[in-house]
Scaffold this motif. Sequence first.
Motif, PDB file in Angstrom:
ATOM      1  N   MET A 102     -74.874  54.221  -3.919  1.00  0.00           N
ATOM      2  CA  MET A 102     -73.683  54.940  -4.402  1.00  0.00           C
ATOM      3  C   MET A 102     -74.045  56.389  -4.726  1.00  0.00           C
ATOM      4  O   MET A 102     -73.293  57.312  -4.421  1.00  0.00           O
ATOM      5  N   ARG A 103     -75.234  56.574  -5.312  1.00  0.00           N
ATOM      6  CA  ARG A 103     -75.654  57.944  -5.660  1.00  0.00           C
ATOM      7  C   ARG A 103     -75.890  58.778  -4.401  1.00  0.00           C
ATOM      8  O   ARG A 103     -75.582  59.970  -4.381  1.00  0.00           O
ATOM      9  N   ALA A 104     -76.405  58.137  -3.361  1.00  0.00           N
ATOM     10  CA  ALA A 104     -76.626  58.858  -2.103  1.00  0.00           C
ATOM     11  C   ALA A 104     -75.285  59.314  -1.524  1.00  0.00           C
ATOM     12  O   ALA A 104     -75.161  60.427  -1.001  1.00  0.00           O
ATOM     13  N   ALA A 105     -74.269  58.459  -1.641  1.00  0.00           N
ATOM     14  CA  ALA A 105     -72.937  58.828  -1.144  1.00  0.00           C
ATOM     15  C   ALA A 105     -72.332  59.934  -1.999  1.00  0.00           C
ATOM     16  O   ALA A 105     -71.743  60.895  -1.480  1.00  0.00           O
ATOM     17  N   ILE A 106     -72.490  59.827  -3.310  1.00  0.00           N
ATOM     18  CA  ILE A 106     -71.920  60.815  -4.229  1.00  0.00           C
ATOM     19  C   ILE A 106     -72.451  62.215  -3.930  1.00  0.00           C
ATOM     20  O   ILE A 106     -71.727  63.203  -4.027  1.00  0.00           O
ATOM     21  N   ALA A 107     -73.726  62.278  -3.520  1.00  0.00           N
ATOM     22  CA  ALA A 107     -74.323  63.581  -3.222  1.00  0.00           C
ATOM     23  C   ALA A 107     -73.516  64.332  -2.161  1.00  0.00           C
ATOM     24  O   ALA A 107     -73.454  65.568  -2.172  1.00  0.00           O
ATOM     25  N   HIS A 108     -72.840  63.596  -1.255  1.00  0.00           N
ATOM     26  CA  HIS A 108     -72.084  64.234  -0.166  1.00  0.00           C
ATOM     27  C   HIS A 108     -70.809  64.926  -0.622  1.00  0.00           C
ATOM     28  O   HIS A 108     -70.259  65.741   0.105  1.00  0.00           O
ATOM     29  N   ILE A 109     -70.312  64.559  -1.791  1.00  0.00           N
ATOM     30  CA  ILE A 109     -69.023  65.168  -2.181  1.00  0.00           C
ATOM     31  C   ILE A 109     -69.187  66.439  -3.004  1.00  0.00           C
ATOM     32  O   ILE A 109     -68.222  67.157  -3.220  1.00  0.00           O
ATOM     33  N   ILE A 110     -70.424  66.705  -3.450  1.00  0.00           N
ATOM     34  CA  ILE A 110     -70.628  67.904  -4.268  1.00  0.00           C
ATOM     35  C   ILE A 110     -70.484  69.139  -3.385  1.00  0.00           C
ATOM     36  O   ILE A 110     -70.951  69.169  -2.248  1.00  0.00           O
ATOM     37  N   GLY A 111     -69.766  70.127  -3.915  1.00  0.00           N
ATOM     38  CA  GLY A 111     -69.516  71.358  -3.159  1.00  0.00           C
ATOM     39  C   GLY A 111     -68.071  71.422  -2.675  1.00  0.00           C
ATOM     40  O   GLY A 111     -67.229  70.629  -3.107  1.00  0.00           O
ATOM     41  N   ARG A 114     -61.024  71.124  -1.963  1.00  0.00           N
ATOM     42  CA  ARG A 114     -61.326  71.248  -3.389  1.00  0.00           C
ATOM     43  C   ARG A 114     -62.825  71.445  -3.552  1.00  0.00           C
ATOM     44  O   ARG A 114     -63.610  71.030  -2.695  1.00  0.00           O
ATOM     45  N   GLU A 115     -63.200  72.062  -4.683  1.00  0.00           N
ATOM     46  CA  GLU A 115     -64.630  72.236  -4.930  1.00  0.00           C
ATOM     47  C   GLU A 115     -65.073  71.298  -6.046  1.00  0.00           C
ATOM     48  O   GLU A 115     -64.563  71.362  -7.167  1.00  0.00           O
ATOM     49  N   VAL A 116     -66.022  70.433  -5.723  1.00  0.00           N
ATOM     50  CA  VAL A 116     -66.580  69.518  -6.723  1.00  0.00           C
ATOM     51  C   VAL A 116     -67.823  70.180  -7.321  1.00  0.00           C
ATOM     52  O   VAL A 116     -68.800  70.438  -6.622  1.00  0.00           O
ATOM     53  N   PHE A 117     -67.748  70.494  -8.607  1.00  0.00           N
ATOM     54  CA  PHE A 117     -68.867  71.181  -9.275  1.00  0.00           C
ATOM     55  C   PHE A 117     -69.987  70.203  -9.616  1.00  0.00           C
ATOM     56  O   PHE A 117     -71.158  70.551  -9.558  1.00  0.00           O
ATOM     57  N   SER A 118     -69.607  69.000  -9.987  1.00  0.00           N
ATOM     58  CA  SER A 118     -70.633  67.997 -10.275  1.00  0.00           C
ATOM     59  C   SER A 118     -70.030  66.609 -10.131  1.00  0.00           C
ATOM     60  O   SER A 118     -68.826  66.416 -10.333  1.00  0.00           O
ATOM     61  N   PHE A 177     -71.363  47.903  -2.325  1.00  0.00           N
ATOM     62  CA  PHE A 177     -71.377  46.512  -1.846  1.00  0.00           C
ATOM     63  C   PHE A 177     -72.036  46.381  -0.473  1.00  0.00           C
ATOM     64  O   PHE A 177     -72.139  45.279   0.073  1.00  0.00           O
ATOM     65  N   GLY A 178     -72.426  47.512   0.115  1.00  0.00           N
ATOM     66  CA  GLY A 178     -73.093  47.478   1.412  1.00  0.00           C
ATOM     67  C   GLY A 178     -72.143  47.312   2.587  1.00  0.00           C
ATOM     68  O   GLY A 178     -72.580  47.098   3.716  1.00  0.00           O
ATOM     69  N   LYS A 179     -70.823  47.444   2.331  1.00  0.00           N
ATOM     70  CA  LYS A 179     -69.855  47.336   3.436  1.00  0.00           C
ATOM     71  C   LYS A 179     -69.967  48.524   4.368  1.00  0.00           C
ATOM     72  O   LYS A 179     -69.741  48.421   5.571  1.00  0.00           O
ATOM     73  N   ILE A 180     -70.248  49.691   3.778  1.00  0.00           N
ATOM     74  CA  ILE A 180     -70.484  50.897   4.570  1.00  0.00           C
ATOM     75  C   ILE A 180     -71.724  51.582   4.002  1.00  0.00           C
ATOM     76  O   ILE A 180     -72.133  51.302   2.868  1.00  0.00           O
ATOM     77  N   THR A 181     -72.317  52.471   4.777  1.00  0.00           N
ATOM     78  CA  THR A 181     -73.525  53.182   4.335  1.00  0.00           C
ATOM     79  C   THR A 181     -73.128  54.528   3.715  1.00  0.00           C
ATOM     80  O   THR A 181     -72.002  55.002   3.927  1.00  0.00           O
ATOM     81  N   PRO A 182     -74.056  55.149   2.994  1.00  0.00           N
ATOM     82  CA  PRO A 182     -73.778  56.508   2.501  1.00  0.00           C
ATOM     83  C   PRO A 182     -73.441  57.470   3.656  1.00  0.00           C
ATOM     84  O   PRO A 182     -72.602  58.369   3.494  1.00  0.00           O
ATOM     85  N   ALA A 183     -74.051  57.272   4.824  1.00  0.00           N
ATOM     86  CA  ALA A 183     -73.743  58.124   5.984  1.00  0.00           C
ATOM     87  C   ALA A 183     -72.297  57.882   6.454  1.00  0.00           C
ATOM     88  O   ALA A 183     -71.579  58.824   6.807  1.00  0.00           O
ATOM     89  N   ASP A 184     -71.863  56.611   6.439  1.00  0.00           N
ATOM     90  CA  ASP A 184     -70.463  56.302   6.780  1.00  0.00           C
ATOM     91  C   ASP A 184     -69.522  57.003   5.801  1.00  0.00           C
ATOM     92  O   ASP A 184     -68.465  57.506   6.184  1.00  0.00           O
TER      93      ASP A 184
END
Lengths: 246, 246
Positions: B141-150, B169-173, B210-217
């Motif tokens: 989940m943290r790996a996916a979250i990294a993609h939304i920053i910015g 939109r800009e996500v600051f954190s 839950f592993g249904k999709i990957t952070p890359a997905d």
Amino acid sequence: MTKNFKITIEYDGSRYHGWQRQKKDCSIQDEIEKALKKMTSCKVSLIGSGRTDAGVHAAGQVANFKCDTRLEPEAFFMGLNSLLPEDIIIKDCKSVGMAFHARYDARSKVYHYKILNRAVPAAVGRQYSWFLRKALDRQKMRAAIAHIIGRHDFKAFEGAGSPRQNTTREVFSAELIEHEGGTLIFQIEADGFLRYMVRNLVGTLVDVGFGKITPADFKDILDSGDRSQAGATAPARGLTLIRVNY
Amino acid sequence: MTKNFKITIEYDGSRYHGWQRQKKDCSIQDEIEKALKKMTSCKVSLIGSGRTDAGVHAAGQVANFKCDTRLEPEAFFMGLNSLLPEDIIIKDCKSVGMAFHARYDARSKVYHYKILNRAVPAAVGRQYSWFLRKALDRQKMRAAIAHIIGRHDFKAFEGAGSPRQNTTREVFSAELIEHEGGTLIFQIEADGFLRYMVRNLVGTLVDVGFGKITPADFKDILDSGDRSQAGATAPARGLTLIRVNY
């Protein structure tokens, strides 16, 4: 074959007249015993680690029950959770030795009392804290708290009308934890608690925090063994039984 | 003399059909406007920093209102709190310049989404979290979250039926905070939010957990701008508007 089961229970006490089975009013014990009766068709007696009063919550109350059943702990875990109302949750169910007794075997209990000390009451989670507007002096409260650690006679903090022979208890730890937004948690672990003991301690600690009495006065009250000298009983809704240690 | 007041509001959204005034159902804005009308005998229009949906809570929603009155901020603070129901609390009331606008001037907002990830639902505070039994993989989940920053186009996470011209939109954190007992807080700060954006992000992050999709997905969904690829909308009760920054 008779088995002995240990259950760990979380409950929101807002709707209940406490842990203990009552003639008329609904109690946590009563709800769980009713559910056990549905599952086993026998009258099962639930032994709690101790009572909690009306309106008091639990994150980890412990109880045990003996039952002549083929059911495994997992079946009770699933079955009870599907039968119980949503404000009572069985967090865990284990098979234990026949000698295990939830009250006699408890080595210590941990309670939290939550105070909201800010300008305005809570809108979110208002049933879980005691709102106090006037600023509490945390340092003075901590000085008073230091006096209760160790083995003491807590008679001054025992609720009226329920005297025990032995009012000496050992407090293993007690502290005041500050969270942002004005939330204060009084956390206490002891080998046992007298009726209303945590709420009477909190009521008197608040007197210290407001400067009505000094930390030294607090110690004198503890030493006096005189309930009439202690502060008011803090409201039930701020209190949560966190854990019972065996 | 016309004055402009800025208020900070805490509310438990469980009972309400959201922030926004409605024809039939009760809303937070409506309750506060009714109270303002009682105090000033004028029809006062309250401008919120933005809507919150039905069932969403706030620890620090901000709004402003203009009013031709002799009343000082302190009088509104006291008066509103005595008139409002107990699940709406005015935490602060300030006099501000006439140009201040709660929506246009907001620089950023902070939301929390609370997930309870353990074997059993909550008994205490169950109206404030989303219960998920199956274990979530925090690291993924943290790996996916990294993609939304910015700065990103969040069209894939916008609720259907309320399209905006500009969905960037800009996500600051953004981070996932773990507390004991299985509580996970997804905390996000951005310069603005699309409708259902936090809840759609959380629903999709849970698919990752839950592993249904990957952070890359997850990143591909974000890049696709296609709502139909994202996960379900997480329930309202887990969401709290924590703060609006100006």
